[in-house]
Enzyme design. Sequence first.
Site, PDB file in Angstrom:
ATOM      1  N   HIS A  18      -9.197   2.697 -13.917  1.00  0.00           N
ATOM      2  CA  HIS A  18      -9.957   1.545 -14.424  1.00  0.00           C
ATOM      3  C   HIS A  18     -11.405   1.889 -14.775  1.00  0.00           C
ATOM      4  CE1 HIS A  18      -6.438  -0.613 -13.403  1.00  0.00           C
ATOM      5  NE2 HIS A  18      -6.570  -0.398 -12.107  1.00  0.00           N
ATOM      6  N   CYS A  54      -2.984  -4.503  -8.875  1.00  0.00           N
ATOM      7  CA  CYS A  54      -3.013  -5.871  -8.369  1.00  0.00           C
ATOM      8  C   CYS A  54      -1.804  -6.665  -8.834  1.00  0.00           C
ATOM      9  CB  CYS A  54      -4.295  -6.571  -8.798  1.00  0.00           C
ATOM     10  SG  CYS A  54      -4.581  -6.547 -10.576  1.00  0.00           S
ATOM     11  N   ALA A 100     -15.093   9.347 -11.645  1.00  0.00           N
ATOM     12  CA  ALA A 100     -14.408   8.055 -11.562  1.00  0.00           C
ATOM     13  C   ALA A 100     -13.103   8.283 -10.803  1.00  0.00           C
ATOM     14  CB  ALA A 100     -14.154   7.484 -12.955  1.00  0.00           C
ATOM     15  N   THR A 101     -13.263   8.818  -9.600  1.00  0.00           N
ATOM     16  CA  THR A 101     -12.113   9.317  -8.840  1.00  0.00           C
ATOM     17  C   THR A 101     -11.413   8.250  -8.007  1.00  0.00           C
ATOM     18  OG1 THR A 101     -13.723  10.072  -7.195  1.00  0.00           O
ATOM     19  CG2 THR A 101     -12.884  11.711  -8.732  1.00  0.00           C
ATOM     20  N   GLY A 102     -11.937   7.023  -8.023  1.00  0.00           N
ATOM     21  CA  GLY A 102     -11.197   5.926  -7.400  1.00  0.00           C
ATOM     22  C   GLY A 102     -11.170   5.983  -5.891  1.00  0.00           C
ATOM     23  N   SER A 103     -10.036   5.580  -5.343  1.00  0.00           N
ATOM     24  CA  SER A 103      -9.904   5.452  -3.896  1.00  0.00           C
ATOM     25  C   SER A 103      -8.600   6.060  -3.420  1.00  0.00           C
ATOM     26  CB  SER A 103      -9.955   3.975  -3.486  1.00  0.00           C
ATOM     27  OG  SER A 103      -8.864   3.275  -4.071  1.00  0.00           O
ATOM     28  N   ILE A 116      -3.540  -7.856  -1.579  1.00  0.00           N
ATOM     29  CA  ILE A 116      -2.294  -7.289  -2.081  1.00  0.00           C
ATOM     30  C   ILE A 116      -1.203  -7.345  -1.013  1.00  0.00           C
ATOM     31  CG2 ILE A 116      -1.211  -5.138  -2.842  1.00  0.00           C
ATOM     32  CD1 ILE A 116      -3.696  -4.522  -4.450  1.00  0.00           C
ATOM     33  N   ASP A 162      -1.433  -7.817  11.228  1.00  0.00           N
ATOM     34  CA  ASP A 162      -2.832  -7.482  11.006  1.00  0.00           C
ATOM     35  C   ASP A 162      -3.575  -7.523  12.335  1.00  0.00           C
ATOM     36  OD1 ASP A 162      -4.740  -7.369   8.311  1.00  0.00           O
ATOM     37  OD2 ASP A 162      -5.805  -7.916  10.126  1.00  0.00           O
ATOM     38  N   TYR A 173     -12.278 -12.319   3.173  1.00  0.00           N
ATOM     39  CA  TYR A 173     -12.523 -12.956   1.889  1.00  0.00           C
ATOM     40  C   TYR A 173     -12.860 -14.446   1.984  1.00  0.00           C
ATOM     41  CZ  TYR A 173     -10.028  -8.708   0.649  1.00  0.00           C
ATOM     42  OH  TYR A 173      -9.633  -7.413   0.541  1.00  0.00           O
ATOM     43  N   GLY A 212      -5.798  -0.713   3.807  1.00  0.00           N
ATOM     44  CA  GLY A 212      -7.043  -0.658   3.040  1.00  0.00           C
ATOM     45  C   GLY A 212      -7.242   0.689   2.365  1.00  0.00           C
TER      46      GLY A 212
END
Length: 262
Positions: free
Chosen positions: A11, A44, A110-113, A172, A191, A200, A255
């Site tokens: 992205h 997503c 831009a290696t993300g996660s 998600i 959780d 959130y 996560g």
Amino acid sequence: MSKIVVIGANHAGTACINTILDNFGNENEVVVFDQNSNISFLGCGMALWIGKQIDGPEGLFYSDKEKLEAKGAKVYMESPILSVDYDKKEVTALVNGQEHLESYDKLIFATGSQPIIPPIKGVEIVEGNREFKATLENVQFVKLYQNSAEVIEKLKNNKGINRVAVVGAGYIRVELAEAFERLGKEVILIDIADTCLAGYYDRELSDLMSKNLADHGIKLAYGQTVQAVEGEGKVERIVTDKETFDVDMVIMAVGFRPNTAL
């Protein structure tokens, strides 16, 4: 003319590449490296695909190698970066199984996660596998297109997968719990927090969401810490500090953390 190397083309990388080429394409040479076989997968939306709310994954992509190269970029797919020499301004990538050296004037990360791999017994990861496959069968991570496709394939071909535990109750993960429930599976949502979507929303809203989940038959195992995933070759149960659940599949989604290894 500057030569810009972009590491990562999902992205942020795709947006960056398009911005450069659309506005400064005549002034820059853009070379892109990505370790995956596809780009721009909208993770997503994976729950929509898994839960059969959409027919397939086609609409979950908005760009590809061909589109970026049509604008003038040179794109290397399935080409992980091995090292960066900042003094010489060079990156070394693995392209088609061979080391490939690329110089640059400017470098963009831009290696993300990467998924957080919790220290849980039975969730050991196959060494060096960027798709995060666990050694115990049917322990799944969900991030990439390939991860979602694997879950769908297993659900399609293994009629014995009836009980699914989802570890983590963020966005998600809640959507995945809903998706499995739509498929007629028994679902346990686990959780460590005492509610879902805790990071959130305030409690009034998260309690409404929890009630909605419970009203649809999803078992809520909040305030529980997963200690082990057990089974002979494939997952058979998940053990928390309070309960043990018999399951046929476990979705590990606690996560993500920034992918800053380079």
